[in-house]
Design an enzyme around this catalytic site. Structure first.
Site, PDB file in Angstrom:
ATOM      1  CG  HIS A 100       0.360   6.333  -0.697  1.00 45.02           C
ATOM      2  ND1 HIS A 100      -0.710   6.962  -1.302  1.00 45.02           N
ATOM      3  CD2 HIS A 100      -0.153   5.736   0.418  1.00 45.02           C
ATOM      4  CE1 HIS A 100      -1.807   6.763  -0.583  1.00 45.02           C
ATOM      5  NE2 HIS A 100      -1.492   6.020   0.457  1.00 45.02           N
ATOM      6  CG  HIS A 132      -0.385   8.650  -6.802  1.00 45.07           C
ATOM      7  ND1 HIS A 132      -1.593   8.620  -6.155  1.00 45.07           N
ATOM      8  CD2 HIS A 132      -0.599   9.396  -7.911  1.00 45.07           C
ATOM      9  CE1 HIS A 132      -2.488   9.313  -6.842  1.00 45.07           C
ATOM     10  NE2 HIS A 132      -1.910   9.797  -7.909  1.00 45.07           N
ATOM     11  CG  HIS A 148      -1.733   1.247   1.357  1.00 48.09           C
ATOM     12  ND1 HIS A 148      -3.022   1.345   0.883  1.00 48.09           N
ATOM     13  CD2 HIS A 148      -1.441   2.466   1.886  1.00 48.09           C
ATOM     14  CE1 HIS A 148      -3.483   2.562   1.114  1.00 48.09           C
ATOM     15  NE2 HIS A 148      -2.541   3.266   1.736  1.00 48.09           N
ATOM     16  CD  GLU A 149       1.621   3.707   3.744  1.00 44.58           C
ATOM     17  OE1 GLU A 149       1.809   4.740   3.056  1.00 44.58           O
ATOM     18  OE2 GLU A 149       0.662   3.592   4.524  1.00 44.58           O
ATOM     19  CD  GLU A 171      -4.900   6.627   1.597  1.00 46.08           C
ATOM     20  OE1 GLU A 171      -4.312   5.550   1.366  1.00 46.08           O
ATOM     21  OE2 GLU A 171      -4.359   7.592   2.170  1.00 46.08           O
ATOM     22  CE1 TYR A 173      -6.249   5.384   4.510  1.00 48.68           C
ATOM     23  CE2 TYR A 173      -7.421   6.879   5.975  1.00 48.68           C
ATOM     24  CZ  TYR A 173      -6.239   6.424   5.414  1.00 48.68           C
ATOM     25  OH  TYR A 173      -5.051   7.013   5.754  1.00 48.68           O
TER      26      TYR A 173
END
Length: 675
Positions: free
Chosen positions: A467, A470, A463-464, A496, A608
Site C-alpha cells: 500500500h 501504491h 502487504h501494508e 487491495e 478482500y
C-alpha cells in the site's frame, strides 16, 4: 515553536506532529475555514468565465488541500501518546470527513460544476474522469432530490461521519486485560512470558494483537483461552453495539432517500461488482467449494483436541480452540512458528523486503536520519525517502511506526498523509505515507521477532508496504485519483489487489532465505528443508482461513443488504454457523470490533477475496517471468501503481495482463480446480 518553523522539520510543510490538543483543534478549524474560502471563490465565478481549471480542478484542490493540511492532525487520532491529543484528533477527523458531505450537497457548487459541464468542452483521460466523478458525486449526494430531502440526507451523513469516528475511537481506546497465574501460561514461549507485565504473582495479558494472538495459538489451558477470547470478542461492545445499530439504520435511510433498495445497492453501484446479487453469488460459490475442505480441517483439529483433552473433550472446535489446534497441526507438520520466528528479526526482514521492492520496482529507500527532516510523533518512528533508482530523483516519503503502545491503533494499516498530485503552480507534490503496525516490541537482549504464515507478521508487513508503494509511486495529477485512498475514488474491490499480489513473495524459497537471518547469528539463514515444509504447510487449514474471510464478507453484506437489522449479534452468530462452521462464543459481540465497516469497507469486505482473484492473476505473470524480473516490475509500477484510479482499474488490469483477467490462478492458490 511556531507552526511554520516546525513544518520545515518534516518532508512536507503540511506535517506537524507535536501540536497540543487546543492548538490541533484550532489548526483543524482554521484549515477548514481556508477551504471554505476557496470554495466561496469557486462558487462566485460567472458561468461565462468558468473553465476546467477554475472549477473542477479548483474544487478538487480545495478538498485535497484540506486533507493535506490536516493529515498529521488526523493521524494523531491513531498514534498520539496523549489521550487528549487523540480526542482532539478524532474530532478533527470527524470534521474533515464531514466536509465532503457538505461540499457535495451545496447548491452553489453543484450549479458551478454543472455550468462548466454544460459548456461541453473537450476533455480527455484523467481530466474527463475528474469531471464525470464530480457530477456523479453530486448526484449521489442527493442534488436531484427536493430541497427538504436533500437537507435530510445531508444531516444523516453528518451523523454517520460522527458515529463512524466514535466507533473506531472507542476501539482504539480499549485497554482491557486479564491477569493469569503462571500455570495458565503453559505452552507459551519464554520470550513472550518474559516481556509480560506482572502484578503480584500474576501476569497481565491484554487484548492487543501482540498479546492476544500468541496466547491463543500457544496456551494449552482451554479455560484460559476461552476467557481471553470472550474478552477479545466483546471489545468496546457496551459503546459500539448501539453505535453499530444506529449506523446501519442511518445508512439504510440515506440509501432509500436516494432511491436505492438498501445501502449495499448504493455502495456497489460504484464498485466493480456493481450489485449485491453479484457479491452474494461470489460469496456463496466460494462457500460451497471451500466447506468440504473446511470440514476436513475441522475433523483434523477435532482429532488433535480429542487426543490432547481425552475424556474431557467435548469433540467440538470452538472459536477459542481453532488457533491453538491450527498451530498444533502446523507443529505436527514440523512447522513451529515460535522456532521459525527466530530467523525473522524485524530489522532483517525490513532490509530484505526493501531489497525485493527496490529490485522489482526500480526504486531506492533511504533512512532519513537528518534531525532537520525527522519530525515524528514517537521515538519508535522512522522516516524513509523513496527515490527513483535510474534518475536518483526523490519521489516521496514514508514513516514506519511498528510497535504497540497504549492508545495506539490496534491493527496494521497504511495511512496516506500527503497525496501526490499536481499543485496549482504546476509542480507535483511529493506524497507522504505511514505504515502503522503492532509487531512484538524488542525485549531486553532480543529483537522484535516476526511470525511467518498466512496473515502473520511477515506477510502483513509485505502487504501494508505494498500500500505504501501504491501511495508513494502515484503519478495521478488529481488528488481524487492518487494512490489508493479510501477517501478518493479508488474501486474498493480492487484497491487491495496490488498489496495482496506482493504477499506472494514471502512464499518463495529464495526470497524467504533472503529475508532471514537468525537473531543471534544473522549469517545463519533459515534452512532449506524448513522453508520447504513452511511452503507445503501453507494450505493447512486453508478451508477455515478462507471461510473466515467469507464469514466477515457475508456478515457485512447481510448488515447492509437489508432495509433493517434487528439483532446484529444474532446475524453474526448465524453467519459463523452457516459459513465458518465454528460456533460463536456465547455472550460475546464480535461485531462491536468490526472496524472495517466504519473505515470505508462497508458493503465492501468481500473486496478482500474479490481482489485476490486479480492479485493471483497478476502474480501469475511474475511466476512466468521471474519474481524479481525488473521488466515485469517496471510494467507493474507503470500500469498499476502509478496511475492509481486516474483511469478505470479494469483497464489498468487489462493493460498489465495483456488480456482479460480470469480466476484460474486464484482457484489454484486455494487448492481448487477451475470449474
Amino acid at each position: 515553536m511556531a507552526a511554520t518553523a516546525r513544518a520545515a522539520l518534516s518532508p512536507s510543510a503540511h506535517l506537524v506532529f507535536d501540536r497540543a490538543a487546543p492548538e490541533l483543534s484550532a489548526h483543524c478549524g482554521q484549515a477548514k475555514a481556508r477551504a471554505e474560502m476557496r470554495l466561496k471563490e469557486i462558487a462566485s465565478l460567472s458561468p461565462q468565465s468558468r473553465t476546467f481549471g477554475n472549477t473542477s480542478v479548483a474544487l478538487d484542490d480545495a478538498l485535497w488541500g484540506l486533507l493535506d493540511e490536516t493529515s498529521s492532525d488526523q493521524l494523531l487520532k491513531y498514534v498520539a501518546i496523549s489521550s487528549g491529543v487523540r480526542a482532539a484528533a478524532s474530532d478533527c477527523e470527524t470534521l474533515v470527513r464531514q466536509f465532503p458531505v457538505e461540499v457535495f450537497a451545496r447548491e452553489d457548487l453543484y450549479r458551478a460544476v454543472t455550468a462548466y459541464a454544460a459548456k461541453k468542452e473537450r476533455l480527455a483521460g484523467e481530466d474527463a474522469r475528474l469531471l464525470e466523478h464530480q457530477l456523479r458525486k453530486f448526484k449521489r449526494s442527493g442534488m436531484a432530490l427536493p430541497v427538504e430531502q436533500r437537507e435530510q440526507l445531508k444531516a444523516l451523513r453528518r451523523q454517520l461521519v460522527q458515529l463512524e469516528g466514535d466507533f473506531t475511537k472507542n476501539l482504539n481506546e480499549v485497554d482491557d486485560f486479564l491477569l493469569f497465574s503462571s500455570a495458565a501460561l503453559a505452552g507459551l514461549p519464554d520470550d513472550y512470558v518474559a516481556r509480560l507485565t506482572r502484578k503480584d504473582d500474576r501476569y497481565k495479558i491484554t487484548v492487543d494483537y501482540p498479546d492476544y494472538v500468541p496466547f491463543m495459538k500457544n496456551a494449552s489451558d482451554p479455560a484460559a483461552r476461552r476467557r481471553l477470547e470472550a474478552l477479545f470478542a466483546s471489545r468496546a461492545a457496551a459503546k459500539n453495539l448501539p453505535i453499530l445499530a444506529q449506523v446501519l439504520a442511518l445508512r439504510s435511510e440515506a440509501a432509500q432517500l436516494l432511491g436505492y433498495k438498501n445501502h449495499a445497492s448504493y455502495v456497489l453501484k460504484e464498485r466493480m461488482a456493481k450489485d449485491p446479487a453479484t457479491v452474494e453469488r461470489f460469496i456463496a460459490g466460494l462457500v460451497v467449494r471451500l466447506q468440504p475442505l473446511a470440514r476436513q480441517d475441522i475433523a483434523a483439529l477435532t482429532a488433535l483436541k480429542d487426543s490432547e483433552e481425552g475424556a474431557q473433550s467435548d469433540h467440538v472446535i470452538h472459536y477459542w480452540d481453532w488457533l491453538y489446534y491450527d498451530n498444533q497441526r502446523l507443529k505436527a507438520a514440523a512447522v513451529d512458528k515460535e522456532k521459525i520466528k527466530e530467523y525473522f528479526p524485524l530489522e532483517t526482514v525490513i532490509a530484505g523486503m526493501f531489497d525485493v521492492y527496490q529490485q522489482l520496482l526500480g526504486v531506492k529507500f533511504r533512512h532519513v536520519e537528518d534531525p532537520a527532516l525527522t519530525a515524528i510523533w514517537h521515538p519508535d518512528v522512522k522516516l524513509y525517502e523513496v527515490s527513483d533508482a535510474a534518475s536518483g530523483a526523490a519521489i516521496g516519503y514514508f514513516y514506519m511506526d511498528l510497535f504497540p503502545r497504549e492508545g495506539k491503533y490496534k491493527h496494521a494499516a497504511a495511512f496516506d498523509l500527503v497525496d501526490g498530485r499536481q499543485l496549482p503552480d504546476g509542480s507535483f507534490q511529493k506524497p507522504v505515507a505511514a505504515i502503522v503496525a503492532n509487531f512484538p516490541k524488542p525485549a531486553p537482549g532480543q529483537p522484535s521477532l516476526l511470525r511467518h504464515g498466512v496473515h502473520e507478521d511477515v506477510e502483513t508487513l509485505f502487504h501494508e508496504f505494498g500500500h505504501i508503494m501504491h501511495q508513494t509511486l502515484t503519478k495521478a495529477r488529481h488528488g481524487r485519483f492518487s494512490g489508493a485512498s479510501t477517501l478518493g475514488d479508488s474501486a474498493q474491490d480492487f484497491v487491495e489487489a496490488p498489496s495482496q499480489m506482493l504477499e506472494n513473495w514471502v512464499w518463495d524459497a529464495n526470497i524467504l532465505r533472503s529475508l532471514s537471518g537468525r537473531y543471534d547469528d544473522p549469517a545463519q539463514k533459515i534452512p532449506a528443508d524448513l522453508v520447504s515444509r513452511m511452503i507445503a504447510a501453507k494450505t493447512i487449514d486453508s478451508g477455515i482461513h478462507n471461510l473466515r474471510q467469507l464469514m466477515f464478507a457475508r456478515a457485512d453484506m447481510t448488515y447492509h443488504a437489508k432495509s433493517s437489522v434487528q439483532d446484529t449479534t444474532a446475524v453474526w452468530a448465524q453467519t459463523m454457523r452457516d459459513v465458518l462452521l465454528i460456533p460463536m462464543t456465547a455472550g460475546t459481540h464480535p461485531e462491536a470490533s468490526f472496524a472495517h465497516i466504519m473505515d470505508g469497507y462497508d458493503a465492501g469486505y468481500y473486496g478482500y477475496l474479490w481482489s485476490e482473484v486479480y492479485a493471483a492473476d497478476m502474480f501469475s505473470l511474475f511466476q512466468e517471468r521471474g519474481l524479481l524480473d525488473p521488466i515485469m516490475g517496471r510494467r507493474y509500477r507503470e500500469e498499476i501503481l502509478e496511475p492509481g484510479s486516474s483511469r478505470d482499474e479494469a483497464a489498468s488490469l487489462r493493460r498489465f495482463l495483456g488480456r482479460e483477467p480470469n480466476d484460474r490462478a486464484f482457484l489454484r492458490q486455494l487448492g481448487l480446480s477451475s470449474p
